[in-house]
Design an enzyme around this catalytic site. Structure first.
Site, short mmCIF file in Angstrom:
data_model
loop_
_atom_site.label_atom_id
_atom_site.label_comp_id
_atom_site.label_asym_id
_atom_site.label_seq_id
_atom_site.Cartn_x
_atom_site.Cartn_y
_atom_site.Cartn_z
N GLU A 127 0.60 -1.05 -0.02
CA GLU A 127 0.09 0.07 -0.13
C GLU A 127 0.96 1.11 -0.12
O GLU A 127 1.94 1.26 0.43
CB GLU A 127 -0.92 0.08 1.36
CG GLU A 127 -1.84 -1.13 1.15
CD GLU A 127 -2.67 -1.25 2.43
OE1 GLU A 127 -3.70 -1.87 2.47
OE2 GLU A 127 -2.15 -0.81 3.61
N CYS A 140 3.44 8.62 1.57
CA CYS A 140 3.85 7.63 2.74
C CYS A 140 4.23 6.44 1.60
O CYS A 140 3.42 5.73 1.29
CB CYS A 140 3.08 7.35 3.55
SG CYS A 140 3.42 6.18 5.00
N CYS A 147 6.27 -7.18 7.52
CA CYS A 147 7.32 -6.67 8.21
C CYS A 147 7.84 -7.74 9.41
O CYS A 147 6.88 -8.54 9.63
CB CYS A 147 6.95 -5.23 9.13
SG CYS A 147 8.24 -4.65 9.73
N CYS A 151 6.04 -4.80 15.88
CA CYS A 151 5.68 -3.48 16.72
C CYS A 151 4.22 -3.64 17.26
O CYS A 151 3.49 -3.82 16.37
CB CYS A 151 6.08 -2.19 16.38
SG CYS A 151 7.77 -1.94 15.54
N CYS A 154 1.10 -1.88 15.97
CA CYS A 154 1.22 -1.29 14.42
C CYS A 154 0.60 -2.54 13.63
O CYS A 154 0.68 -3.82 13.83
CB CYS A 154 2.62 -1.26 13.92
SG CYS A 154 2.78 -1.45 12.25
N GLU A 218 10.32 -2.17 7.59
CA GLU A 218 11.46 -1.45 8.11
C GLU A 218 12.33 -1.02 6.95
O GLU A 218 13.11 -2.00 6.52
CB GLU A 218 11.97 -2.24 9.19
CG GLU A 218 13.58 -1.84 9.53
CD GLU A 218 13.47 -0.34 10.21
OE1 GLU A 218 12.79 0.00 11.16
OE2 GLU A 218 14.14 0.41 9.39
N SER A 249 11.86 6.65 8.16
CA SER A 249 11.68 6.28 9.30
C SER A 249 12.15 4.97 9.82
O SER A 249 11.88 4.00 9.10
CB SER A 249 10.19 6.48 9.57
OG SER A 249 9.93 6.16 11.08
N LEU A 272 10.20 5.78 18.14
CA LEU A 272 10.69 5.85 19.54
C LEU A 272 9.78 5.03 20.63
O LEU A 272 9.82 4.34 21.12
CB LEU A 272 11.28 7.10 20.21
CG LEU A 272 12.09 7.13 21.51
CD1 LEU A 272 13.32 6.23 21.32
CD2 LEU A 272 12.28 8.54 21.79
N CYS A 393 -1.62 6.08 10.46
CA CYS A 393 -0.27 5.77 10.97
C CYS A 393 -0.63 4.29 11.74
O CYS A 393 -1.39 4.26 12.55
CB CYS A 393 0.37 6.65 11.99
SG CYS A 393 1.75 6.39 12.42
S1 SF4 Z 1 6.12 0.06 12.91
FE1 SF4 Z 1 7.04 -0.35 10.97
S2 SF4 Z 1 8.83 -1.71 11.86
FE2 SF4 Z 1 7.41 -1.37 13.35
S3 SF4 Z 1 5.71 -3.38 12.60
FE3 SF4 Z 1 4.90 -1.70 11.82
S4 SF4 Z 1 5.87 -1.51 9.67
FE4 SF4 Z 1 7.24 -2.71 10.96
#
Ligand code: SF4
Length: 420
Positions: A127, A140, A147, A151, A154, A218, A249, A272, A393
């Site tokens: 996307e 973006c 990934c 995280c 996310c 990432e 980022s 962070l 986000c």
């Molecule tokens: S914030 Fe970024 S690095 Fe972390 S799981 Fe989501 S996509 Fe991956």
């Protein structure tokens, strides 16, 4: 037709239990045998032309011309490359194509945000999101399909890594956005009959003015491909966007940060989200490998950081997790200790189905922001965008990829445990 060997960079192995399984590039050859030039630098296009039979001088000239048409003018049809001899165009057309990622779905949010679900030639979905503002328009961009980093806040982190995107699939997002916004320069090329005005090539009045590598994945775990794509974006003969308008980022891949600053020189943002070890270990698990001190030292050493180009610290506001006054004070203390030219972006948590966290209250977010601002560090609260189309986000996750049963069970258990 000459047998053409396409040389693409390989992905980079980084050792460690939370690092990604290195995936092969997985570029599938086209059934028609043609080579896609999208994502290739000028030198590689020239090399392919030589390999296909042009002499060195002709290959260099055609390489320069085709590069300009592809990346500066957005042209993907050789017949429209008007400064290339007519007889030459079918020769190119028989051997090469200039591709674009396929658009599967295009969505518009009520706040103007746009989201595209894209598909690679070998059938993988990813996307990209465009966020228009009064004074800028930010794209973006996604670097990986899925990934590895999990995280906890996310949604993309619940996906498995399928593969790294190629330079063509990364720069192709920027090109698709320019297609959709109708923003390719209109003037002619140097040496041709039409006059080219500065306005045709400046960023003034453009809708797409900034790029953030903050989509799925990432970027520093797909470093070489991201670097090669961004070089095409920054090339004055290419998409010609200044490095000052590009932000990468990272969740904190410390060993790659200096290299990124030296080789690409774009602005840096860091996910962070906490300055307390136990909490960051949970929210951003790469913290178990590269801790907060190491990360902040890498930020202090980041080559292009300065007061004019501050490092952005992304901080998602999670209720009763990372949002106390003490958290804010510790954040300030560390930024000062490491003498970081920094700003803090406070992001109200965007919920998604199965998420184990809740967003902090508006009063809490305001108080947190005040503490950081009072210490002389900018800490604006980001307005959520594109929530109605899951483009905000942390919400990027392709509709096409369903969570596995095991993942759903794991999330349900975690949610249950978190609720008490
Ligand atoms: S914030 Fe970024 S690095 Fe972390 S799981 Fe989501 S996509 Fe991956």
């Amino acid at each position: 037709m000459a047998d053409i060997d396409i040389q693409l960079p390989t992905s980079m192995p980084i050792a460690g239990h939370i690092d990604p399984v290195v995936t092969p590039r997985g570029v599938t050859a086209r059934p028609d045998g043609k080579v896609d030039l999208l994502g290739l630098p000028r030198t590689e296009i020239t090399r392919l032309f030589t390999e296909a039979g042009l002499d060195a001088k002709a290959a260099k000239l055609r390489g320069k011309q085709v590069f300009h048409w592809i990346y500066h003018r957005g042209i993907s049809d050789f017949d429209s490359m008007t400064d290339i001899a007519k007889a030459m165009r079918p020769w190119l057309d028989a051997r090469f194509v200039v591709g674009r990622p396929e658009i599967v779905v295009s969505q518009h949010s009520e706040d103007g945000t746009r989201k595209w679900l894209l598909r690679t030639a070998d059938g993988h979905d990813y996307e990209m999101v465009f966020i228009p503002d009064a004074d800028r328009g930010t794209l973006c961009v996604t670097s990986q399909e899925g990934c590895t980093l999990n995280c906890r806040f996310c949604h993309t982190g619940t996906m498995r890594l399928v593969r790294n995107l190629t330079p063509g699939e990364i720069v192709g997002q920027v090109m698709l956005a320019r297609d959709a916004l109708g923003e390719w320069p209109k003037g002619a090329m140097n040496g041709l009959d039409d006059e080219e005005t500065e306005g045709d090539y400046s960023a003034d009045g453009r809708l797409l003015t900034n790029i953030v590598m903050m989509g799925m994945g990432e970027p520093l775990y797909n470093y070489e491909n991201v670097r090669d794509a961004l070089k095409l974006v920054m090339d004055n003969e290419g998409l010609a966007l200044s490095k000052r308008r590009i932000t990468l980022s990272t969740s904190g891949v410390v060993p790659m940060m200096e290299k990124c600053g030296e080789e690409i020189g774009v602005n840096l943002a860091v996910s962070l989200h906490s300055v307390v070890k136990e909490v960051r270990d949970e929210i951003v698990p790469i913290n178990r490998k590269y801790g907060i001190e190491q990360l902040l030292q890498a930020c202090a050493d980041y080559p292009s950081a300065s007061n004019a180009r501050r490092i952005t610290f992304e901080y998602v506001m999670l209720k009763d997790k990372n949002d106390s006054d003490d958290d804010a004070r510790e954040l300030v203390r560390l930024i000062k200790q490491y003498k970081l030219p920094a700003k803090v972006n406070l992001i109200p948590f965007n919920p998604w189905p199965g998420a184990i966290y809740e967003c902090s209250t508006p009063e809490r977010i305001r108080r947190f922001s005040e503490i950081v601002f009072d210490a002389g560090i900018s800490a604006p609260v980001r307005t959520p965008r594109g929530r109605d189309i899951d483009a905000a986000c942390g919400q990027l996750k392709t509709a096409a990829q369903k969570m596995s049963r095991a993942d759903q069970d794991r999330l349900a258990e975690e949610k249950q445990a978190a609720l008490g």
